[in-house]
Design a protein around this motif. Structure first.
Motif, PDB file in Angstrom:
ATOM      1  N   SER A  60      -5.907  -5.440  -5.386  1.00 34.53           N
ATOM      2  CA  SER A  60      -6.871  -5.748  -4.327  1.00 34.53           C
ATOM      3  C   SER A  60      -8.182  -6.259  -4.911  1.00 34.53           C
ATOM      4  O   SER A  60      -8.804  -7.172  -4.367  1.00 34.53           O
ATOM      5  CB  SER A  60      -7.116  -4.529  -3.431  1.00 34.53           C
ATOM      6  N   ALA A  61      -8.589  -5.726  -6.054  1.00 37.45           N
ATOM      7  CA  ALA A  61      -9.819  -6.191  -6.695  1.00 37.45           C
ATOM      8  C   ALA A  61      -9.671  -7.629  -7.178  1.00 37.45           C
ATOM      9  O   ALA A  61     -10.601  -8.434  -7.039  1.00 37.45           O
ATOM     10  CB  ALA A  61     -10.182  -5.275  -7.864  1.00 37.45           C
ATOM     11  N   ILE A 106       0.879  -1.161   0.000  1.00 34.42           N
ATOM     12  CA  ILE A 106       0.000   0.000   0.000  1.00 34.42           C
ATOM     13  C   ILE A 106       0.917   1.212   0.000  1.00 34.42           C
ATOM     14  O   ILE A 106       1.793   1.295   0.865  1.00 34.42           O
ATOM     15  CB  ILE A 106      -0.905   0.020   1.253  1.00 34.42           C
ATOM     16  N   GLN A 146      -1.142   0.938  -3.717  1.00 34.33           N
ATOM     17  CA  GLN A 146      -1.128  -0.029  -4.804  1.00 34.33           C
ATOM     18  C   GLN A 146      -2.184   0.345  -5.825  1.00 34.33           C
ATOM     19  O   GLN A 146      -3.092   1.103  -5.538  1.00 34.33           O
ATOM     20  CB  GLN A 146      -1.372  -1.444  -4.268  1.00 34.33           C
ATOM     21  N   TYR A 147      -2.030  -0.178  -6.994  1.00 39.07           N
ATOM     22  CA  TYR A 147      -3.031   0.003  -8.027  1.00 39.07           C
ATOM     23  C   TYR A 147      -4.218  -0.880  -7.650  1.00 39.07           C
ATOM     24  O   TYR A 147      -4.030  -2.053  -7.347  1.00 39.07           O
ATOM     25  CB  TYR A 147      -2.447  -0.401  -9.390  1.00 39.07           C
ATOM     26  N   PRO A 148      -5.434  -0.362  -7.632  1.00 36.56           N
ATOM     27  CA  PRO A 148      -6.602  -1.112  -7.145  1.00 36.56           C
ATOM     28  C   PRO A 148      -6.872  -2.440  -7.850  1.00 36.56           C
ATOM     29  O   PRO A 148      -7.600  -3.267  -7.329  1.00 36.56           O
ATOM     30  CB  PRO A 148      -7.767  -0.144  -7.364  1.00 36.56           C
TER      31      PRO A 148
END
Length: 89
Positions: A25-26, A18, A20-22
């Motif tokens: 996490s997605a 973090i 981070q590019y989402p």
């Protein structure tokens, strides 16, 4: 594809930096896993602090999450051009 192989249930976690590019996490959420965030230090050029990584790993384990991967993004830019998944046993 790697996440599909690693994630068996919500109790399988991936350590992810973090910020981070989402998408990371997605993708973890899409496959039913748990995001285990570790925080990068802006003051040191977004460097990884080993103590921070250990802290997040222990916290995840205390919640019953089996950390199965460590996401390393290089360069430190959250949208980096190289993504490495290290498998944690």
């Amino acid at each position: 594809m790697i996440l599909q192989l690693l994630i068996r249930s919500e109790k399988d976690g991936s350590l992810c930096p973090i910020p981070q590019y989402p998408l990371y996490s997605a993708s973890i959420a899409l496959h039913g896993g748990s995001l285990v965030p570790y925080f990068l230090d802006e003051e040191t050029g977004w460097a990884l602090e080993v103590d921070e990584l250990k802290k997040q790993l222990e916290e995840a384990r205390s919640k019953g999450i089996s950390v199965r991967a460590l996401v390393v993004i290089n360069p430190g830019n959250p949208t980096g051009q190289v993504i490495i998944y290290l498998f944690v046993t």
